[in-house]
Design a protein around this motif. Structure first.
Motif: not given
Length: 393
Positions: A21-27
């Motif tokens: 699972d890949l997710s981005q929050e901020g940088d």
């Protein structure tokens, strides 16, 4: 986004699939591993692949057949990964394919060829596929490798000193950041010459030095080691890449110049060659810690030789200790590269590959509903956080 990364390295022994699972929050891009599956190539396919690899000659008929058979093999593994690791809910497959030729002349890469037609993956899984990730970097003037360098830089961000990410496949490569500038390059052979020597000496009964048992019983032949260390590739500046186009059995036979060594001594010498050239490269980038992955980490003789060469100034550990299974780290890395492509973000660092500019990587094979078009993040990730998942080692 649930992504499956598919990888087969220069040892061409089989296919690793890593789901995450890949997710981005901020940088920060967070990778949550969901597990891995691995399938070895069948004996017939591996033999046909070996017979077509440089310096052997082949035909377009053979290339076409290999492209289909490798594509079908990747499709089977991708389908297993989706079913067993993602409960059938994967959203994207990312296929490295099988490298069969890397066209290098005078230090410049003119082309690279990976087989394994992605349409077979899309048809078998119903997933859209990102594939052919190396070629765009080559078209932009880069080496097309090591493509995992961006992931290594994001992943090791914030670690003390100058950490070095090392991959020990058929060819060894490393990534490091010195004075704020990332660099990456192939150091030379990891298992390529050793595997070729063992297979030749045993008439194919053994494909590699399992557990380093041969090397641990042998003595390093100083004369052969010195001859092998004269290879001009080692002195070339980075960025640089190499492969089995250079480091193959006839290359080793030329270095032996008619001499015959007991296979344990030959294995010990080739293991020492890998350890020396890797350690020299680590010293060249002022590395203070080495995080290793790849099949070579399962060879105790090689890891012992590496630790001896690196010494206390650059302790050696494996990527498993940081949450990424060393056997499947590259498959996870290609999953990240595919995620970047799906989000419209470049997947290369020009200082690592030598390209003129960062490139959005890969070709897209749509699934039955087209290709996902998620919103592009406000900014590209600057670090990669691996969420340790003890239930999926």
């Amino acid at each position: 986004m649930r992504v499956i990364g598919l990888m087969s390295g220069t040892s061409y022994d089989g296919i690793d699939a890593a789901a995450c699972d890949l997710s981005q929050e901020g940088d920060t891009l967070t990778l949550r591993p969901l597990g891995t599956v691995t399938e070895c190539y069948g004996d017939a396919l591996r033999a046909d692949l070996a017979e077509a690899m440089p310096p052997a000659h082949t035909t377009l008929r053979d290339v076409c057949r290999l492209d289909t058979r490798i594509g079908e093999a990747f499709a089977r593994v991708a389908r297993r990964a989706d079913t067993e690791l993602c409960d059938g809910c994967a959203e994207l497959a990312v296929s490295h394919g099988q490298t069969v030729y890397h066209w290098v002349e005078d230090g410049r890469v003119h082309g690279t060829l990976q087989l394994g037609e992605p349409a077979w993956i899309a048809e078998a899984t119903g997933l859209p596929v990102v594939s052919g990730l190396r070629t765009r970097d080559v078209a932009a003037g880069g080496q097309g490798a090591p493509l995992v360098s961006l992931i290594d830089v994001l992943w090791l961000e914030g670690r003390p000193g100058r950490p070095v990410a090392l991959n020990l496949g058929g060819i060894a490569n490393l990534t490091a950041v010195r004075d704020g500038i990332p660099s990456a390059f192939d150091t030379g052979p990891a298992n390529a010459l050793l595997d070729a020597a063992v297979a030749h000496a045993t008439d194919g009964r053994l494909g590699y030095d399992a557990d380093g048992s041969l090397a641990s019983r042998g003595q390093v032949d100083a004369a052969l080691l010195n001859t092998l260390l004269q290879e001009p590739y080692y002195a070339r500046p980075a960025p640089k890449t190499t492969g089995k186009e250079l480091f193959h059995l006839p290359y080793l036979q030329r270095a032996l110049a008619g001499r015959e060594l007991p296979i344990p001594d030959l294995a010990a010498t080739l293991t020492a060659l890998t350890a020396r050239t890797v350690a020299d490269a680590v010293r060249g980038v002022d590395g203070t810690e080495v995080v290793a992955s790849g099949g070579g980490t399962r060879n105790p003789a090689l890891m012992h030789a590496l630790r001896a060469e690196l010494g206390a100034r650059a302790p050696l550990r494996t990527s498993d200790e940081l949450g990424l299974p060393s056997a499947a780290k590259e498959a996870y890395a290609f999953a990240v590269l595919g995620w970047l492509t799906a989000h419209g973000l470049p997947g290369t660092l020009p200082s690592c590959t030598g390209a003129r500019r960062p490139s959005l990587l890969g070709s897209l094979t749509p699934g039955p509903h087209g290709f996902p078009t998620p919103a592009r993040p406000a900014a590209a990730p600057r670090r990669l956080h691996v969420e340790v998942n003890t239930s999926n080692p």
